[in-house]
Design an enzyme around this catalytic site. Structure first.
Site, PDB file in Angstrom:
ATOM      1  N   LYS A  15       8.345   6.078  55.202  1.00 22.74           N
ATOM      2  CA  LYS A  15       8.473   7.270  56.055  1.00 22.74           C
ATOM      3  C   LYS A  15       9.136   8.405  55.284  1.00 22.74           C
ATOM      4  O   LYS A  15       8.653   9.536  55.267  1.00 22.74           O
ATOM      5  CB  LYS A  15       9.314   6.956  57.316  1.00 22.74           C
ATOM      6  CG  LYS A  15       8.774   5.833  58.165  1.00 22.74           C
ATOM      7  CD  LYS A  15       9.629   5.599  59.409  1.00 22.74           C
ATOM      8  CE  LYS A  15      11.046   5.096  59.115  1.00 22.74           C
ATOM      9  NZ  LYS A  15      11.091   3.754  58.494  1.00 22.74           N
ATOM     10  N   ARG A  90      13.346   5.976  67.788  1.00 24.59           N
ATOM     11  CA  ARG A  90      13.104   4.576  67.467  1.00 24.59           C
ATOM     12  C   ARG A  90      13.466   3.644  68.607  1.00 24.59           C
ATOM     13  O   ARG A  90      13.819   2.487  68.381  1.00 24.59           O
ATOM     14  CB  ARG A  90      13.731   4.168  66.150  1.00 24.59           C
ATOM     15  CG  ARG A  90      15.180   4.341  66.037  1.00 24.59           C
ATOM     16  CD  ARG A  90      15.567   4.586  64.610  1.00 24.59           C
ATOM     17  NE  ARG A  90      15.545   3.485  63.697  1.00 24.59           N
ATOM     18  CZ  ARG A  90      15.497   3.654  62.369  1.00 24.59           C
ATOM     19  NH1 ARG A  90      15.396   4.864  61.844  1.00 24.59           N
ATOM     20  NH2 ARG A  90      15.544   2.651  61.573  1.00 24.59           N
ATOM     21  N   ARG A 129      14.724  -0.514  45.961  1.00 27.72           N
ATOM     22  CA  ARG A 129      14.911   0.921  46.220  1.00 27.72           C
ATOM     23  C   ARG A 129      16.220   1.399  45.584  1.00 27.72           C
ATOM     24  O   ARG A 129      17.255   0.746  45.675  1.00 27.72           O
ATOM     25  CB  ARG A 129      14.958   1.200  47.717  1.00 27.72           C
ATOM     26  CG  ARG A 129      15.382   2.639  48.022  1.00 27.72           C
ATOM     27  CD  ARG A 129      15.057   3.091  49.404  1.00 27.72           C
ATOM     28  NE  ARG A 129      15.688   2.299  50.437  1.00 27.72           N
ATOM     29  CZ  ARG A 129      15.448   2.454  51.734  1.00 27.72           C
ATOM     30  NH1 ARG A 129      14.577   3.362  52.140  1.00 27.72           N
ATOM     31  NH2 ARG A 129      16.056   1.713  52.610  1.00 27.72           N
ATOM     32  N   ARG A 157      21.272   1.446  48.556  1.00 26.94           N
ATOM     33  CA  ARG A 157      21.777   1.614  49.917  1.00 26.94           C
ATOM     34  C   ARG A 157      22.456   0.343  50.393  1.00 26.94           C
ATOM     35  O   ARG A 157      21.957  -0.752  50.186  1.00 26.94           O
ATOM     36  CB  ARG A 157      20.608   1.980  50.843  1.00 26.94           C
ATOM     37  CG  ARG A 157      20.708   3.384  51.375  1.00 26.94           C
ATOM     38  CD  ARG A 157      19.457   3.819  52.058  1.00 26.94           C
ATOM     39  NE  ARG A 157      19.204   3.116  53.311  1.00 26.94           N
ATOM     40  CZ  ARG A 157      18.239   3.447  54.153  1.00 26.94           C
ATOM     41  NH1 ARG A 157      17.439   4.457  53.868  1.00 26.94           N
ATOM     42  NH2 ARG A 157      18.059   2.780  55.261  1.00 26.94           N
ATOM     43  N   ARG A 168      17.285  -5.437  60.234  1.00 28.05           N
ATOM     44  CA  ARG A 168      16.608  -4.167  60.535  1.00 28.05           C
ATOM     45  C   ARG A 168      15.170  -4.400  60.978  1.00 28.05           C
ATOM     46  O   ARG A 168      14.664  -3.722  61.871  1.00 28.05           O
ATOM     47  CB  ARG A 168      16.651  -3.252  59.301  1.00 28.05           C
ATOM     48  CG  ARG A 168      18.046  -2.660  59.083  1.00 28.05           C
ATOM     49  CD  ARG A 168      18.246  -2.172  57.664  1.00 28.05           C
ATOM     50  NE  ARG A 168      17.334  -1.123  57.278  1.00 28.05           N
ATOM     51  CZ  ARG A 168      17.011  -0.847  56.013  1.00 28.05           C
ATOM     52  NH1 ARG A 168      17.521  -1.562  55.019  1.00 28.05           N
ATOM     53  NH2 ARG A 168      16.185   0.134  55.747  1.00 28.05           N
TER      54      ARG A 168
END
Ligand code: AP5
Ligand code: MG
Length: 212
Positions: A15, A90, A129, A157, A168
């Protein structure tokens, strides 16, 4: 006139990667609730301490708090010609609050871009990431490598640890996924297959389905 767009998709679906590029090329703001929360965490603001526990465990920040922040942001002048919402809404209550807020201004969401990536692929992506703390640019050690000269300063992160990624994903399937059908009913859903292709190809797929 730009569009009012929401980006849907699991954590790690891409996203943010796509929204940054779309916003740049369309000249409209990219509004990521996750980025807003992380900025407040880094700066140690009262909002940051309020949301820390939720982010670190992979749970959602309460709806009302999140919606108030977004409503505030959408009233700023740079949102007059459209925007890209990334990571919001969300939950169904958030989606309904957004619809009501916009209806009160004679506005609506014109496109909900759903980037579809299977869970198996998500875990591999998120463990690789990395982001640049100075510019916020997001890279991937496997799929979208950073320039070697900045490799040393990149950070991971906090919520990209495998256990938190699982939490998540669970939150996503339970609470967020139902809003895909909500936007389908409103006739604005655009499904984009988001796996087995790099960011450039996914970007082309999005441009192909977005209304002119
Ligand atoms: P948020 O920051 O929104 O995180 P998320 O939804 O989990 O999404 P991500 O940012 O992890 O993934 P992304 O889809 O943006 O993927 P990206 O482009 O980085 O939210 C974080 C937390 O904040 C939540 O858990 C919650 O606690 C809270 N929160 C936020 N909004 C909220 C709300 N509305 N209500 C309540 N709480 C809220 O890509 C991922 C990786 O894959 C990158 O490394 C990238 O380089 C790579 N990649 C991208 N595209 C491709 C591709 N095509 N192929 C291979 N790799 C790719
Ligand atoms: Mg993101």
């Amino acid at each position: 006139m730009g569009l009012r767009i929401v980006m849907l998709g699991a954590p790690g679906a891409g996203k943010g990667t796509q929204a940054v590029r779309m916003a740049q090329e369309m000249g409209i703001p990219h509004i990521s609730t996750g980025d807003i929360f992380r900025k407040n965490l880094r700066e140690g603001t009262p909002l940051g301490s309020q949301v820390q526990g939720y982010l670190n465990s992979g749970a959602l920040v309460p709806d009302q708090l999140t919606c108030d922040i977004v409503a505030d942001r959408l009233q700023q002048a740079d949102c007059a010609n459209g925007y890209i919402l990334d990571g919001f809404p969300r939950s169904l209550p958030q989606a309904e609050m957004l619809t009501r807020f916009l209806a009160g201004r004679g506005e609506k969401i014109e496109a909900a871009v759903n980037i579809d990536v299977p869970d198996e692929e998500i875990v591999g992506r998120l463990s690789a990431r990395r982001s640049d703390p100075d510019t916020g640019a997001v890279y991937n050690l496997k799929f979208n490598p950073p320039p070697p000269e900045i490799a040393d300063k990149l950070i991971q992160r906090e919520d990209d640890k495998p256990e938190t990624v699982q939490a998540r994903l669970k939150t996503y399937h339970e609470t967020t996924e139902p809003i895909i059908a909500y936007y389908g009913e409103q006739g604005v859903l655009l499904n984009v297959p988001g796996s087995n292709a790099g960011p450039d190809e996914i970007y082309r797929r999005i441009l192909d389905v977005l209304p002119a």
